[in-house]
Design an enzyme around this catalytic site. Sequence first.
Site, PDB file in Angstrom:
ATOM      1  N   ASP A  56     -26.174  19.441  21.564  1.00  0.00           N
ATOM      2  CA  ASP A  56     -26.529  18.195  20.745  1.00  0.00           C
ATOM      3  C   ASP A  56     -25.571  17.092  21.148  1.00  0.00           C
ATOM      4  O   ASP A  56     -24.716  16.909  20.282  1.00  0.00           O
ATOM      5  CB  ASP A  56     -27.457  18.386  19.141  1.00  0.00           C
ATOM      6  CG  ASP A  56     -28.190  16.530  19.717  1.00  0.00           C
ATOM      7  OD1 ASP A  56     -29.601  16.737  19.706  1.00  0.00           O
ATOM      8  OD2 ASP A  56     -27.623  16.251  18.918  1.00  0.00           O
ATOM      9  N   TYR A  61     -23.521   8.192  19.980  1.00  0.00           N
ATOM     10  CA  TYR A  61     -21.625   9.177  19.975  1.00  0.00           C
ATOM     11  C   TYR A  61     -20.564   9.624  20.576  1.00  0.00           C
ATOM     12  O   TYR A  61     -19.369   9.420  19.923  1.00  0.00           O
ATOM     13  CB  TYR A  61     -22.371  10.974  19.776  1.00  0.00           C
ATOM     14  CG  TYR A  61     -23.731  11.168  19.125  1.00  0.00           C
ATOM     15  CD1 TYR A  61     -24.367  10.438  17.747  1.00  0.00           C
ATOM     16  CD2 TYR A  61     -23.942  12.399  19.173  1.00  0.00           C
ATOM     17  CE1 TYR A  61     -25.151  11.130  16.942  1.00  0.00           C
ATOM     18  CE2 TYR A  61     -25.489  13.038  18.178  1.00  0.00           C
ATOM     19  CZ  TYR A  61     -25.987  12.254  17.559  1.00  0.00           C
ATOM     20  OH  TYR A  61     -27.236  12.785  16.873  1.00  0.00           O
ATOM     21  N   LYS A  86     -29.601  11.278  23.829  1.00  0.00           N
ATOM     22  CA  LYS A  86     -30.678  10.873  23.656  1.00  0.00           C
ATOM     23  C   LYS A  86     -30.110   8.678  24.339  1.00  0.00           C
ATOM     24  O   LYS A  86     -29.546   9.052  24.260  1.00  0.00           O
ATOM     25  CB  LYS A  86     -30.772  10.274  21.459  1.00  0.00           C
ATOM     26  CG  LYS A  86     -30.725  12.095  21.394  1.00  0.00           C
ATOM     27  CD  LYS A  86     -30.367  11.800  19.883  1.00  0.00           C
ATOM     28  CE  LYS A  86     -30.331  13.348  19.682  1.00  0.00           C
ATOM     29  NZ  LYS A  86     -28.583  13.275  18.923  1.00  0.00           N
ATOM     30  N   HIS A 119     -33.789   8.152  20.825  1.00  0.00           N
ATOM     31  CA  HIS A 119     -33.193   8.324  18.981  1.00  0.00           C
ATOM     32  C   HIS A 119     -33.391   7.443  17.689  1.00  0.00           C
ATOM     33  O   HIS A 119     -33.904   8.523  17.112  1.00  0.00           O
ATOM     34  CB  HIS A 119     -31.543   8.036  19.508  1.00  0.00           C
ATOM     35  CG  HIS A 119     -30.643   7.986  18.785  1.00  0.00           C
ATOM     36  ND1 HIS A 119     -29.351   8.493  19.265  1.00  0.00           N
ATOM     37  CD2 HIS A 119     -30.524   9.508  17.419  1.00  0.00           C
ATOM     38  CE1 HIS A 119     -28.535   9.401  17.854  1.00  0.00           C
ATOM     39  NE2 HIS A 119     -29.670   9.258  17.291  1.00  0.00           N
TER      40      HIS A 119
HETATM   41  N1  LIG Z   1     -31.613  12.284  15.185  1.00  0.00           N
HETATM   42  C1  LIG Z   1     -30.847  11.969  14.947  1.00  0.00           C
HETATM   43  O1  LIG Z   1     -31.282  10.709  15.106  1.00  0.00           O
HETATM   44  C2  LIG Z   1     -29.410  12.725  14.610  1.00  0.00           C
HETATM   45  C3  LIG Z   1     -28.530  12.102  12.866  1.00  0.00           C
HETATM   46  C4  LIG Z   1     -28.446  12.684  12.426  1.00  0.00           C
HETATM   47  C5  LIG Z   1     -27.437  14.187  13.055  1.00  0.00           C
HETATM   48  N2  LIG Z   1     -27.813  14.706  13.898  1.00  0.00           N
HETATM   49  C6  LIG Z   1     -27.585  15.568  14.759  1.00  0.00           C
HETATM   50  O2  LIG Z   1     -27.434  16.592  13.992  1.00  0.00           O
HETATM   51  C7  LIG Z   1     -26.530  17.380  14.131  1.00  0.00           C
HETATM   52  C8  LIG Z   1     -26.001  17.699  12.052  1.00  0.00           C
HETATM   53  O3  LIG Z   1     -26.121  16.990  11.352  1.00  0.00           O
HETATM   54  P1  LIG Z   1     -24.937  16.765  10.770  1.00  0.00           P
HETATM   55  O4  LIG Z   1     -23.606  16.502  11.537  1.00  0.00           O
HETATM   56  O5  LIG Z   1     -25.331  14.513  10.762  1.00  0.00           O
HETATM   57  O6  LIG Z   1     -24.870  17.273   9.532  1.00  0.00           O
HETATM   58  P2  LIG Z   1     -24.538  18.844   9.118  1.00  0.00           P
HETATM   59  O7  LIG Z   1     -24.712  19.823  10.215  1.00  0.00           O
HETATM   60  O8  LIG Z   1     -26.126  18.589   8.272  1.00  0.00           O
HETATM   61  O9  LIG Z   1     -23.308  18.601   8.574  1.00  0.00           O
HETATM   62  C9  LIG Z   1     -22.741  18.435   8.805  1.00  0.00           C
HETATM   63  C10 LIG Z   1     -20.900  18.806   7.845  1.00  0.00           C
HETATM   64  O10 LIG Z   1     -21.084  20.258   7.182  1.00  0.00           O
HETATM   65  C11 LIG Z   1     -19.803  20.878   7.469  1.00  0.00           C
HETATM   66  N3  LIG Z   1     -19.896  22.662   7.505  1.00  0.00           N
HETATM   67  C12 LIG Z   1     -20.698  22.949   9.061  1.00  0.00           C
HETATM   68  N4  LIG Z   1     -20.973  23.796   8.148  1.00  0.00           N
HETATM   69  C13 LIG Z   1     -20.633  24.599   7.096  1.00  0.00           C
HETATM   70  C14 LIG Z   1     -20.032  25.159   6.888  1.00  0.00           C
HETATM   71  N5  LIG Z   1     -20.994  26.416   7.397  1.00  0.00           N
HETATM   72  N6  LIG Z   1     -19.742  25.523   5.460  1.00  0.00           N
HETATM   73  C15 LIG Z   1     -19.381  24.025   5.098  1.00  0.00           C
HETATM   74  N7  LIG Z   1     -19.281  22.818   5.946  1.00  0.00           N
HETATM   75  C16 LIG Z   1     -20.047  22.828   6.912  1.00  0.00           C
HETATM   76  C17 LIG Z   1     -19.361  20.351   8.425  1.00  0.00           C
HETATM   77  O11 LIG Z   1     -18.026  20.073   8.513  1.00  0.00           O
HETATM   78  P3  LIG Z   1     -17.126  20.657  10.026  1.00  0.00           P
HETATM   79  O12 LIG Z   1     -16.839  20.449  10.854  1.00  0.00           O
HETATM   80  O13 LIG Z   1     -15.885  20.925   9.095  1.00  0.00           O
HETATM   81  O14 LIG Z   1     -17.282  22.714   9.721  1.00  0.00           O
HETATM   82  C18 LIG Z   1     -19.596  18.588   8.598  1.00  0.00           C
HETATM   83  O15 LIG Z   1     -18.857  17.944   7.919  1.00  0.00           O
HETATM   84  C19 LIG Z   1     -25.560  16.329  14.172  1.00  0.00           C
HETATM   85  O16 LIG Z   1     -24.004  16.842  14.522  1.00  0.00           O
HETATM   86  C20 LIG Z   1     -26.031  15.763  15.055  1.00  0.00           C
HETATM   87  O17 LIG Z   1     -25.488  16.433  16.569  1.00  0.00           O
HETATM   88  C21 LIG Z   1     -28.749  13.292  14.894  1.00  0.00           C
END
Ligand SMILES: NC(=O)c1ccc[n+]([C@@H]2O[C@H](COP(=O)([O-])OP(=O)(O)OC[C@H]3O[C@@H](n4cnc5c(N)ncnc54)[C@H](OP(=O)(O)O)[C@@H]3O)[C@@H](O)[C@H]2O)c1
Length: 291
Positions: A56, A61, A86, A119
């Site tokens: 994704d 980004y 997106k 998006h």
């Molecule tokens: N459509 C939208 O509007 C939208 C908005 C936001 C996000 N997204 C998508 O959704 C994806 C995920 O969301 P997000 O990146 O906001 O947040 P998330 O996946 O909820 O959290 C990511 C954070 O958690 C940490 N992490 C990951 N696995 C872990 C584990 N097993 N134990 C401890 N910490 C862990 C990561 O750090 P480390 O990297 O250091 O492990 C990072 O700081 C995004 O990357 C993006 O592709 C889409």
Amino acid sequence: MTKITEMNKIKLPGDTITLNNGIEMPVLGYGTYLSTDEETRSGILNAIDSGYRMIDTASYYGNEAAAGEAIRTSGIPRDELFVTTKLWNTDRGYRSTLDAFNRSLELMGLDYLDLYLIHWPANRKQFGAGASGANAETWQAFEELYKQGRVRALGVSNFMPRHLKDLYETATVNPAVNQIEFHPGLTQKETLTFCTDNDIAVQGWSPLGRRSVLDSEPLIRIGADHGKTPAQTALRWSLQHGVVPLPKSIDPGRIEENTELFDFELSGDEMDEIDALPEARQGGHPDEVDF
Ligand SMILES: NC(=O)c1ccc[n+]([C@@H]2O[C@H](COP(=O)([O-])OP(=O)(O)OC[C@H]3O[C@@H](n4cnc5c(N)ncnc54)[C@H](OP(=O)(O)O)[C@@H]3O)[C@@H](O)[C@H]2O)c1
């Protein structure tokens, strides 16, 4: 089925559900928001090694080129990977959507996308009565790209039922996916029900609540009872709600950890306890954002 209904049949992160247009989408995705180019490249390669088959990214980004490079050099045939990007908010509209799609594909060095998402919906706060028209015009370009075979499935992100109902007024191809914020602390019941009823698969962004789930007492306790971490417990909870999670990590160990979701099951009581956690939205509300 556009929803994960039989979790016991799912064994691998690359196992799939069937979208409403017949194409297969993996049950787990790898997120890349806030990853630098180098983190995006190495993260995607590590994720593919760990069994992820869905990547994704987004124009917003700024890492589509790095994502495309990793996808092209991964050694996995292109048709075994599911690639999503997106359309950013400043590119809404018929002509500008077509241009933005071409730019994304060129940056990624790919011939086609598996999934293209709007998006964020144009909302009334910014567009007033013109919001529905802005989304409809963008969607018309999406349909054109779909008919040309340049994208295998169309979807939206951050759309609530009212935005989807408006879109249905003019759409001739219905969205196959809605990607929404979904994690313990944000269950989005109304949107989830609407999507299920209308055969739209739901992907969950920030499935770890941007780390907020990690120190949640119920998640720590329930996870420990299954020999799992709070992160794994949160991701399993998403899957059991029928939502495809998109965890992001740049760490090879955590990337792998986030795939180990298919050898345990949360009970009904455990699901209910996690459902009842207080609301803790991490991102913007679709009707309130002004970007
Ligand atoms: N459509 C939208 O509007 C939208 C908005 C936001 C996000 N997204 C998508 O959704 C994806 C995920 O969301 P997000 O990146 O906001 O947040 P998330 O996946 O909820 O959290 C990511 C954070 O958690 C940490 N992490 C990951 N696995 C872990 C584990 N097993 N134990 C401890 N910490 C862990 C990561 O750090 P480390 O990297 O250091 O492990 C990072 O700081 C995004 O990357 C993006 O592709 C889409």
